[in-house]
Every structure is written in structure tokens, then in C-alpha cells.
Design a protein around this motif. Structure first.
Motif, PDB file in Angstrom:
ATOM      1  N   LEU A 384      35.363   8.003  48.822  1.00  0.00           N
ATOM      2  CA  LEU A 384      34.804   9.257  48.311  1.00  0.00           C
ATOM      3  C   LEU A 384      35.901  10.120  47.690  1.00  0.00           C
ATOM      4  CD1 LEU A 384      32.151  10.907  48.154  1.00  0.00           C
ATOM      5  CD2 LEU A 384      32.835  12.006  50.308  1.00  0.00           C
ATOM      6  N   ILE A 385      37.051  10.182  48.368  1.00  0.00           N
ATOM      7  CA  ILE A 385      38.173  10.980  47.838  1.00  0.00           C
ATOM      8  C   ILE A 385      38.682  10.373  46.530  1.00  0.00           C
ATOM      9  CG2 ILE A 385      40.523  11.734  48.306  1.00  0.00           C
ATOM     10  CD1 ILE A 385      39.779  11.825  51.281  1.00  0.00           C
ATOM     11  N   SER A 386      38.731   9.027  46.476  1.00  0.00           N
ATOM     12  CA  SER A 386      39.184   8.371  45.246  1.00  0.00           C
ATOM     13  C   SER A 386      38.260   8.671  44.076  1.00  0.00           C
ATOM     14  CB  SER A 386      39.259   6.857  45.475  1.00  0.00           C
ATOM     15  OG  SER A 386      39.598   6.201  44.289  1.00  0.00           O
ATOM     16  N   VAL A 387      36.942   8.648  44.307  1.00  0.00           N
ATOM     17  CA  VAL A 387      35.991   8.942  43.226  1.00  0.00           C
ATOM     18  C   VAL A 387      36.122  10.398  42.795  1.00  0.00           C
ATOM     19  CG1 VAL A 387      33.554   9.077  42.619  1.00  0.00           C
ATOM     20  CG2 VAL A 387      34.405   7.150  43.963  1.00  0.00           C
ATOM     21  N   LYS A 388      36.320  11.322  43.761  1.00  0.00           N
ATOM     22  CA  LYS A 388      36.460  12.738  43.423  1.00  0.00           C
ATOM     23  C   LYS A 388      37.720  12.981  42.590  1.00  0.00           C
ATOM     24  CE  LYS A 388      36.359  17.340  45.539  1.00  0.00           C
ATOM     25  NZ  LYS A 388      36.289  18.088  46.807  1.00  0.00           N
ATOM     26  N   ASN A 389      38.817  12.298  42.961  1.00  0.00           N
ATOM     27  CA  ASN A 389      40.055  12.445  42.190  1.00  0.00           C
ATOM     28  C   ASN A 389      39.892  11.874  40.783  1.00  0.00           C
ATOM     29  OD1 ASN A 389      41.305  13.602  44.406  1.00  0.00           O
ATOM     30  ND2 ASN A 389      42.138  11.654  45.150  1.00  0.00           N
ATOM     31  N   GLU A 390      39.130  10.796  40.676  1.00  0.00           N
ATOM     32  CA  GLU A 390      38.893  10.217  39.345  1.00  0.00           C
ATOM     33  C   GLU A 390      38.119  11.184  38.456  1.00  0.00           C
ATOM     34  OE1 GLU A 390      36.820   6.581  39.475  1.00  0.00           O
ATOM     35  OE2 GLU A 390      37.079   6.126  37.353  1.00  0.00           O
ATOM     36  N   ILE A 391      37.115  11.875  39.045  1.00  0.00           N
ATOM     37  CA  ILE A 391      36.347  12.873  38.285  1.00  0.00           C
ATOM     38  C   ILE A 391      37.271  13.994  37.823  1.00  0.00           C
ATOM     39  CG2 ILE A 391      34.503  14.583  38.461  1.00  0.00           C
ATOM     40  CD1 ILE A 391      33.080  12.709  40.379  1.00  0.00           C
ATOM     41  N   ALA A 392      38.174  14.424  38.713  1.00  0.00           N
ATOM     42  CA  ALA A 392      39.089  15.512  38.356  1.00  0.00           C
ATOM     43  C   ALA A 392      40.049  15.107  37.238  1.00  0.00           C
ATOM     44  CB  ALA A 392      39.880  15.942  39.601  1.00  0.00           C
ATOM     45  N   LYS A 393      40.351  13.799  37.121  1.00  0.00           N
ATOM     46  CA  LYS A 393      41.243  13.350  36.056  1.00  0.00           C
ATOM     47  C   LYS A 393      40.508  13.172  34.733  1.00  0.00           C
ATOM     48  CE  LYS A 393      44.402  10.892  39.172  1.00  0.00           C
ATOM     49  NZ  LYS A 393      44.936   9.553  39.556  1.00  0.00           N
ATOM     50  N   ILE A 394      39.219  12.818  34.800  1.00  0.00           N
ATOM     51  CA  ILE A 394      38.479  12.538  33.567  1.00  0.00           C
ATOM     52  C   ILE A 394      38.205  13.820  32.801  1.00  0.00           C
ATOM     53  CG2 ILE A 394      36.291  11.655  32.663  1.00  0.00           C
ATOM     54  CD1 ILE A 394      36.256   9.675  34.948  1.00  0.00           C
ATOM     55  N   LYS A 395      37.848  14.906  33.498  1.00  0.00           N
ATOM     56  CA  LYS A 395      37.464  16.150  32.817  1.00  0.00           C
ATOM     57  C   LYS A 395      38.560  16.691  31.899  1.00  0.00           C
ATOM     58  CE  LYS A 395      33.954  17.805  36.077  1.00  0.00           C
ATOM     59  NZ  LYS A 395      33.572  18.896  36.984  1.00  0.00           N
ATOM     60  N   PRO A 396      39.836  16.799  32.340  1.00  0.00           N
ATOM     61  CA  PRO A 396      40.866  17.280  31.405  1.00  0.00           C
ATOM     62  C   PRO A 396      41.022  16.367  30.191  1.00  0.00           C
ATOM     63  CG  PRO A 396      41.656  17.390  33.673  1.00  0.00           C
ATOM     64  CD  PRO A 396      40.377  16.634  33.703  1.00  0.00           C
ATOM     65  N   SER A 397      40.845  15.046  30.398  1.00  0.00           N
ATOM     66  CA  SER A 397      40.955  14.128  29.260  1.00  0.00           C
ATOM     67  C   SER A 397      39.866  14.402  28.238  1.00  0.00           C
ATOM     68  CB  SER A 397      40.871  12.687  29.753  1.00  0.00           C
ATOM     69  OG  SER A 397      41.908  12.409  30.669  1.00  0.00           O
ATOM     70  N   ILE A 398      38.646  14.680  28.715  1.00  0.00           N
ATOM     71  CA  ILE A 398      37.550  14.969  27.793  1.00  0.00           C
ATOM     72  C   ILE A 398      37.803  16.275  27.056  1.00  0.00           C
ATOM     73  CG2 ILE A 398      35.068  15.419  27.636  1.00  0.00           C
ATOM     74  CD1 ILE A 398      34.661  13.623  30.017  1.00  0.00           C
ATOM     75  N   LEU A 399      38.262  17.300  27.783  1.00  0.00           N
ATOM     76  CA  LEU A 399      38.526  18.595  27.150  1.00  0.00           C
ATOM     77  C   LEU A 399      39.639  18.475  26.110  1.00  0.00           C
ATOM     78  CD1 LEU A 399      38.299  20.996  30.242  1.00  0.00           C
ATOM     79  CD2 LEU A 399      36.651  20.761  28.384  1.00  0.00           C
ATOM     80  N   GLU A 400      40.665  17.702  26.418  1.00  0.00           N
ATOM     81  CA  GLU A 400      41.750  17.514  25.453  1.00  0.00           C
ATOM     82  C   GLU A 400      41.242  16.790  24.211  1.00  0.00           C
ATOM     83  OE1 GLU A 400      44.640  18.750  25.600  1.00  0.00           O
ATOM     84  OE2 GLU A 400      45.562  17.765  23.892  1.00  0.00           O
ATOM     85  N   ASN A 401      40.390  15.786  24.411  1.00  0.00           N
ATOM     86  CA  ASN A 401      39.803  15.056  23.280  1.00  0.00           C
ATOM     87  C   ASN A 401      38.953  15.980  22.422  1.00  0.00           C
ATOM     88  OD1 ASN A 401      37.589  13.366  21.939  1.00  0.00           O
ATOM     89  ND2 ASN A 401      38.981  11.763  22.660  1.00  0.00           N
ATOM     90  N   VAL A 402      38.163  16.852  23.078  1.00  0.00           N
ATOM     91  CA  VAL A 402      37.308  17.792  22.353  1.00  0.00           C
ATOM     92  C   VAL A 402      38.151  18.765  21.533  1.00  0.00           C
ATOM     93  CG1 VAL A 402      35.688  19.705  22.644  1.00  0.00           C
ATOM     94  CG2 VAL A 402      35.355  17.592  23.920  1.00  0.00           C
TER      95      VAL A 402
END
Length: 532
Positions: A384-402
Motif C-alpha cells: 500500500l505504501i509503495s502504491v501511494k509513493n508511486e502516485i506521489a511520483k506520477i503527479k509531478p511528472s504529469i504537471l511538468e509535462n503539462v
């Protein structure tokens, strides 16, 4: 005469064999008794061991790397489908999210057993009822072999502490529970046997999913093939077939749901834009008609037509960029306003960067997985912690791409604006009325191009939403083996026959070694050698 080395070795081996025969031959009754005893033990083991049957199924996956793709017509309908890689699909098939649906749909967390002598066997085909919980993920504690009886006349299920009616949700120590007729149970059709005793157990979802995940084997049929073979071993062949068939159904349904979710989100966005653009287009058309009627203008000059053509192409590009910027704003707003709760993924209509779509799909899958794991696991669970950390890493990548795409689009749009100003300077050379009509017609062309573009995308999305094209195809449904694959009788009896021989031999040798009597006499013979 000279004795060769090979002849000496053969003679030595013969002597050893004779010594072994003379030593162990008097104990042949002991060997015979031990063999018979071992065969009896092997027979008891085979009778007590539950036989397992192997159930197999196969599915064909469209893998772009291995050359399997749809025709042009089917590919045109599959607008929202993603190209799949067979290595990833093998993990998706046995993922916890898919197996969660299999376990809850088939009530595998509530197995029913019946007693057979001193052991228990599955009552999947003989139990008159099946057991299910309203919220199996909220099971307070596990229950092991709760005895119950089914009364066909009163249609009730009686345990040690309470009696429960059939086909009704009732409160129990394990939460709301329901007993319903087992469509496969013979006793259910005959009204049940009041003297028969059955036992049901309630197992937590994480444990049941882990057991099922460890038992299912998923692998490609070969390195160059896009066929995935699935196998599972079960004591009840019919139950194993039901598990694999449900697994295939859940896998295909999950893929269809992802497509439909993306298509529905796109349709919603396009329809909202169409309503706004349609209203603006009506206003512009009214202005054109009013201007022509007031000024008596029917047509414009050739120079005006050429100008309008250039301006129309330039403004169409600007309108497409405006749509893309609007989509990027919606994506950024979606990421900043929502929490970790899963929701519809924003559409990427008009965005040509495939990386953004992949990141959004990855974020959506991770949030879905996080939501399901949060219901069935503790907060400090490593997965569960691993999935939560993955979500936290994906969001900045999407914002940077946008942000990068917005900067690129804004720079390109500024160039188009500069070009439009040049066209506007040419507009001053036109007569006043023609200039005014050209400005109104220009706005009309802009709105009309946007409306046509959105209308086309709406029809494409509607067609793709209605014609659900599957990315996989079931080749062979689940089929169990005719004979059990475990345990193997011939192997058990072979071990039973061979194992006593070295054990008895060691025991006899130990007895002779520890005894104080001389049982055999060893003579030493020296061989003669001659040299030439």
C-alpha cells in the motif's frame, strides 16, 4: 600367465556381489515384510491425500511487438484501445485487482466442506447451500469449520448458535451473511438431508487472494507467440474451471471498462464544448445575416476571398491550439483539485504527446489499485505504501509535462497571433463594408471550423463507445484434466518398494557390526603378475 586389470576388476565385483547375496539372502522374509508394509503405507497415503486436477485455459492477446494487429476497419473503431505487451498482460491477469473480483464473484472466501472419515473434503458439488458475505472485506475475524445443517422443509440453515433463513441477508457474528441454494448441489434440488452435516469457513480476502495468486500460473506459450496459457490445480475440477473462466471474464471486462471510461470522459468534454461553440456560431451567423441585409452585400471581392482563406487557415490552427490549451488546463485542474480518490481520467483530446496519456492511465490504475488495497490491507502495508509513493511520483511528472506542452503551444500561438496582425493590416485596404463583412465572416469561419472539428470527434467517440473492440480473444476455455496430476500413484508405490531396501540393509549391517560373533570369513587372494 598375466592377469589383466579389467579381469581383476570383474572378479572383484563378482566377489562383492556374491558376498552381498550370501549376507542378505537369509533375511528375505524381512525384506518381503518391509516391502508389504511400505506398500500398505503408500496406499494409506494415497487414500488420505486429496487428488488435484490441473485446469488449463488459453487467451490470445494483441501484441504490437509481435506483429498481431487488427484490420484497418477494426483499428479505426478502436480509438481508445491501448497497444498491449504480452509480458505486461501476464502480470495483469494474475493481479490482485482481477483476482479480487474472482474471489468475490465466486465466494471463494467462504468454502464449504463435509467430513469424510477422519478428514475433510470440499462440498462444492454436494453442499445444498452456498455462503456469502455482504461486505467480505470487512470480515472482523476468520471462522474455521463452522458446523451447520440444512433443513429442506423449513428452508433454514442451523448452526450451533443460531438459525438462518434461506436467501435473506441476516446479521451474524461475521457481519451480514446470506445462505442461498447451491445450483450445483444435489441436496439443494432434493430438499436437503436433515442428517447431513457440513462445515463452512470464512477466510479474509487478502489471504484468499494470496492463495489463489500463488496457485495460478500464467505464461506465454512461446517467445514468438501472443498466446497466454493459464493453469490452476484444484481438488474439484468443476470449481477450477469456474475460477479460470471467471478470471478470463474479469480480465476482458476490466479492459472494456477502461475503454468505456475513457470514451465517456471524452464524450462529456466534447458535448460541453459543442454546446458553447454552437451558441457562439448561432450568434455569428445572425450577425452575418443582419449585416448583409442592412448593407445590401451579397459577395466580396477576390482579394477579400483570398484574405479570408489565409485567415481561416491561420485561425483554424489557433482554434486547435486553444482546444489543446483548454485540455491541458482541465488536466492541471483535475490534478490539483482532487485527492488520492480515483476518478475519471481527463481526456487528452487533441494532445499529440503519447507520454501524457500513458502517465494519466498509469495514475488512474495506481489510484484504483490503492483504493482496493486500502479496503483489504492495513495502512502500514508495504504494498500500500509503495502504491501511494508511486502516485506521489506520477503527479509531478504529469504537471511538468503539462507545463512544457503549454509553453510550447503558447509560443506557437504567439507566432500565429503575429501573423494574424499582418493579415489585419491587409484588411485596411479593403472597402469599409467589405472589411466589416470580412471581420464577421472571419469569426464565422473560426466558430464553424471549431464546431466541425468537435462534431467529428464526437461521432468518432460515439462510434468507438458503441463498438467495443476487445484487445484479447479466448482461444480455449477452462478444461480440467481427466486424471489427477497429484499425487501420482506409480511414484508413491515405487518409493514404497525401493525405500525399505537400503533401510533394512543398513540395519542388518549395523547389527552385524555391533555383534560379537564372527559370521563370515574373508580370505585374501593375491594375484600373480609376470613381466616380459
Amino acid at each position: 600367465m598375466k592377469l589383466s586389470k579389467s579381469a581383476y576388476i570383474e572378479k572383484k565385483e563378482t566377489d562383492l556381489l556374491q558376498q552381498a547375496v550370501f549376507r542378505y539372502l537369509p533375511y528375505w522374509p524381512l525384506f518381503l515384510a518391509a516391502g508389504i508394509f511400505a506398500l500398505i503405507i503408500g496406499g494409506i497415503y494415497l487414500r488420505s491425500k486429496t487428488p488435484l486436477y490441473e485446469v488449463t485455459a488459453s487467451i490470445l492477446v494483441k501484441d504490437e511487438k509481435k506483429g498481431l494487429d487488427d484490420s484497418k476497419v477494426v483499428d479505426a473503431l478502436n480509438l481508445f484501445g491501448e497497444k498491449k505487451i504480452i509480458e505486461n498482460e501476464t502480470e495483469v491477469i494474475r493481479s490482485r485487482s482481477i483476482l479480487y473480483q474472482v474471489v468475490t464473484h465466486l465466494d471463494l472466501y467462504a468454502p464449504v466442506e463435509e467430513r469424510s472419515g477422519f478428514s475433510y473434503r470440499s462440498a462444492y458439488l454436494t453442499s445444498p447451500v452456498r455462503v456469502e458475505l455482504e461486505k467480505p472485506e470487512d470480515l472482523p475475524w476468520e471462522a474455521s469449520r463452522v458446523k451447520f445443517r440444512y433443513n429442506g422443509q423449513t428452508r433454514t440453515v442451523a448452526t450451533k448458535d443460531a438459525s438462518y433463513p434461506l436467501d435473506r441477508w441476516v446479521v451474524s457474528p461475521w457481519g451480514k451473511i446470506r445462505f442461498s441454494k447451491n445450483p450445483l448441489g444435489v441436496s439443494a434440488d432434493m430438499g436437503g438431508d436433515a442428517g447431513s452435516s457440513f462445515f463452512f469457513s470464512l477466510i479474509s480476502l487478502p489471504k484468499t487472494i494470496n492463495q489463489l495468486q500463488n496457485g495460478i500460473e500464467v505464461s506465454p506459450s512461446s517467445k514468438l507467440s501472443t498466446v497466454i496459457n493459464i493453469s490452476y490445480k484444484d481438488a474439484v475440477p468443476l470449481r477450477g474451471e469456474a475460477i479460470l473462466n471467471e478470471l478470463l471474464n474479469c480480465y476482458e471486462q476490466a479492459a472494456a471498462n477502461d475503454k468505456n471510461s475513457t470514451a465517456a470522459n471524452t464524450l462529456d468534454f466534447v458535448e460541453k464544448r459543442l454546446q458553447l461553440v454552437s451558441k457562439q456560431l448561432d450568434d455569428v451567423e445572425s450577425n452575418v445575416q443582419k449585416f448583409r441585409a442592412d448593407n445590401g452585400i451579397v459577395d466580396v471581392s477576390q482579394q477579400s476571398n483570398q484574405y479570408l482563406q489565409n485567415v481561416s487557415e491561420n485561425d483554424q490552427k489557433m482554434s486547435e491550439m486553444d482546444v489543446q490549451l483548454s485540455v491541458l488546463d482541465q488536466i492541471e485542474s483535475y490534478l490539483r483539485s482532487k485527492q488520492d480518490q480515483p476518478g475519471l481520467v481527463p481526456t487528452t483530446l487533441g494532445i499529440k504527446d503519447p507520454m501524457l496519456s500513458q502517465l494519466l492511465e498509469k495514475l488512474y490504475d495506481s489510484e484504483i489499485q490503492y483504493e482496493k488495497l486500502k479496503k483489504t490491507t492495513a495502512e502500514d502495508n508495504p504494498i500500500l505504501i509503495s502504491v501511494k509513493n508511486e502516485i506521489a511520483k506520477i503527479k509531478p511528472s504529469i504537471l511538468e509535462n503539462v507545463r512544457n506542452q503549454r509553453n510550447s503551444l503558447q509560443a506557437a500561438r504567439n507566432k500565429l497571433v503575429s501573423r494574424s496582425s499582418q493579415y489585419n493590416s491587409l484588411l485596411n485596404t479593403l472597402p469599409e463594408k467589405e472589411r466589416q463583412l470580412a471581420e464577421i465572416s472571419r469569426q464565422h469561419n473560426i466558430e464553424n471550423s471549431i464546431y466541425s472539428f468537435l462534431l467529428q470527434k464526437k461521432e468518432e467517440a460515439t462510434l468507438a463507445f458503441s463498438a467495443t473492440v476487445s484487445d484479447s480473444k479466448v482461444i480455449d476455455k477452462a478444461q480440467s484434466s481427466i486424471q489427477p496430476v497429484s499425487p501420482k500413484p506409480w511414484m508413491a508405490y515405487m518409493i514404497a518398494l525401493i525405500l525399505p531396501i537400503p533401510l533394512i540393509s543398513v540395519a542388518i549391517s549395523a547389527r552385524e557390526f555391533l555383534g560379537n560373533k564372527v559370521l563370515f570369513r574373508r580370505t585374501k587372494k593375491a594375484g600373480s603378475t609376470m613381466k616380459k
